[in-house]
Design a protein around this motif. Structure first.
Motif, PDB file in Angstrom:
ATOM      1  N   SER A   1      31.471  37.226  36.221  1.00  0.00           N
ATOM      2  CA  SER A   1      32.431  36.866  36.740  1.00  0.00           C
ATOM      3  C   SER A   1      32.862  37.843  37.826  1.00  0.00           C
ATOM      4  CB  SER A   1      33.786  37.023  35.474  1.00  0.00           C
ATOM      5  OG  SER A   1      33.874  38.429  35.277  1.00  0.00           O
TER       6      SER A   1
ATOM      7  N   GLN B   1      36.126  40.014  39.996  1.00  0.00           N
ATOM      8  CA  GLN B   1      37.362  40.314  40.014  1.00  0.00           C
ATOM      9  C   GLN B   1      37.982  40.941  41.553  1.00  0.00           C
ATOM     10  OE1 GLN B   1      37.882  42.577  36.517  1.00  0.00           O
ATOM     11  NE2 GLN B   1      36.527  41.073  35.618  1.00  0.00           N
TER      12      GLN B   1
ATOM     13  N   TYR C   1      40.906  43.328  43.343  1.00  0.00           N
ATOM     14  CA  TYR C   1      42.049  44.149  43.149  1.00  0.00           C
ATOM     15  C   TYR C   1      42.601  44.521  44.290  1.00  0.00           C
ATOM     16  CZ  TYR C   1      39.888  45.268  38.274  1.00  0.00           C
ATOM     17  OH  TYR C   1      39.459  45.034  37.136  1.00  0.00           O
TER      18      TYR C   1
ATOM     19  N   LEU D   1      44.783  44.398  39.264  1.00  0.00           N
ATOM     20  CA  LEU D   1      43.890  43.237  39.117  1.00  0.00           C
ATOM     21  C   LEU D   1      44.743  41.973  40.006  1.00  0.00           C
ATOM     22  CD1 LEU D   1      41.440  41.667  38.172  1.00  0.00           C
ATOM     23  CD2 LEU D   1      42.801  41.428  35.988  1.00  0.00           C
TER      24      LEU D   1
ATOM     25  N   THR E   1      40.713  36.796  38.807  1.00  0.00           N
ATOM     26  CA  THR E   1      39.463  36.669  38.045  1.00  0.00           C
ATOM     27  C   THR E   1      38.754  35.538  38.386  1.00  0.00           C
ATOM     28  OG1 THR E   1      39.825  38.556  36.557  1.00  0.00           O
ATOM     29  CG2 THR E   1      37.801  37.206  36.132  1.00  0.00           C
TER      30      THR E   1
ATOM     31  N   VAL F   1      35.381  32.726  37.624  1.00  0.00           N
ATOM     32  CA  VAL F   1      34.184  32.710  36.595  1.00  0.00           C
ATOM     33  C   VAL F   1      33.466  31.714  36.935  1.00  0.00           C
ATOM     34  CG1 VAL F   1      33.937  32.582  34.247  1.00  0.00           C
ATOM     35  CG2 VAL F   1      36.212  33.497  34.791  1.00  0.00           C
TER      36      VAL F   1
ATOM     37  N   LEU G   1      39.514  45.595  46.749  1.00  0.00           N
ATOM     38  CA  LEU G   1      38.206  45.978  46.010  1.00  0.00           C
ATOM     39  C   LEU G   1      37.709  44.671  45.194  1.00  0.00           C
ATOM     40  CD1 LEU G   1      39.313  49.337  44.396  1.00  0.00           C
ATOM     41  CD2 LEU G   1      37.578  49.067  45.966  1.00  0.00           C
TER      42      LEU G   1
ATOM     43  N   GLN H   1      31.139  41.522  37.293  1.00  0.00           N
ATOM     44  CA  GLN H   1      30.940  41.717  35.869  1.00  0.00           C
ATOM     45  C   GLN H   1      29.687  41.675  35.622  1.00  0.00           C
ATOM     46  OE1 GLN H   1      33.261  39.717  32.941  1.00  0.00           O
ATOM     47  NE2 GLN H   1      31.729  39.967  31.181  1.00  0.00           N
TER      48      GLN H   1
ATOM     49  N   LEU I   1      31.668  46.765  35.151  1.00  0.00           N
ATOM     50  CA  LEU I   1      31.916  46.492  36.243  1.00  0.00           C
ATOM     51  C   LEU I   1      31.247  47.144  37.363  1.00  0.00           C
ATOM     52  CD1 LEU I   1      35.726  45.615  36.272  1.00  0.00           C
ATOM     53  CD2 LEU I   1      33.783  43.907  35.936  1.00  0.00           C
TER      54      LEU I   1
ATOM     55  N   PHE J   1      31.682  48.001  41.619  1.00  0.00           N
ATOM     56  CA  PHE J   1      32.689  47.781  42.432  1.00  0.00           C
ATOM     57  C   PHE J   1      32.116  47.946  43.777  1.00  0.00           C
ATOM     58  CE2 PHE J   1      37.023  47.846  40.491  1.00  0.00           C
ATOM     59  CZ  PHE J   1      36.703  48.115  39.371  1.00  0.00           C
TER      60      PHE J   1
END
Lengths: 111, 114
Positions: A31, A33, A35, A45, A48, A50, A88, A92, A99, A101
């Motif tokens: 996944s 994400q 931010y 957050l 997300t 997927v 950001l 995952q 995670l 980044f």
């Protein structure tokens, strides 16, 4: 460790303009994400994604996950000064809960 | 209180001091994390706790010592730090066990080592 590259690193635009931020990797993620972080605060957050090819919209923000789940983009329409912040992306890893980044994109929207 | 809280928000300490950072999550999650955020660097994962057990230590110097007494509280004990340890220290929590792990962050502690 899987790596994520974000581009551009810095972006300064005028209010009302559109922009796109990219998040790329050679690795597959379970996944991804996004931010937003404001100075002196923790990342918040936003969304997300997927499924490969998935598109999610959050008001003027559109998030897309690449078909191969290796990359993602964030598009902001008619940017406003309140959109200013550090964006950001975080992937995952397929091996577990960690995670990875990206370095972030510092967006400044000038009135 | 909601979400993830961290105290103190700002800390200035000398290299010989001992201090502790505190994190509390009110989300019912079972995993907690410490990250270090320095200027112009990606977030660096320091420690991971799942169900109070430390599952990851990313080669962090021993002058940083984590403690997780229960799944809601996380501490980072600091001693004999160096100036290069000055950074924003972020705590996060997530619910592990499903397919997708979303992490929720606290506001951070801005640490300055003099």
């Amino acid at each position: 460790t899987q790596l994520l590259e974000q581009s551009p690193q810095f972006l300064s635009i005028q209010e009302g303009e559109n922009l796109t931020v990219y998040c790329n990797s050679s690795s597959v993620f379970s996944s991804l994400q996004w931010y937003r972080q404001e100075p002196g605060e923790g990342p918040v957050l936003l969304v997300t994604v997927v499924t490969g090819g998935e598109v999610k919209k959050l008001k003027r923000l559109t998030f897309q996950f690449g078909d191969a789940r290796k990359d993602s983009s964030l598009h902001i329409t008619a940017a406003q000064p309140g959109d200013t912040g550090l964006y950001l992306c975080a992937g995952q890893e397929t091996s577990g809960s960690r995670l990875t980044f990206g370095e972030g994109t510092q967006l400044t929207v000038n009135p | 209180e909601t979400g993830v809280t961290q105290t103190p928000r700002h800390l200035v300490m000398g290299m010989t001091n001992k201090k502790s950072l505190k994190c509390e999550q009110h989300l019912g999650h079972n995993a907690m994390y410490w990250y270090k955020q320095s200027a112009k660097k990606p977030l660096e994962l320091m420690f991971v706790y799942n169900f109070k057990e430390q599952t990851e230590n990313n080669s962090v110097p021993s002058r940083f010592s984590p403690e997780c007494p229960n799944s809601s509280h996380l501490f980072l004990h600091l001693h004999t730090l160096q100036p290069e340890d000055s950074a924003l220290y972020l705590c996060a929590s997530s619910q592990v066990g499903g397919a997708v792990y979303e992490q929720y962050f606290g506001p951070g502690t801005r640490l300055t080592v003099t």
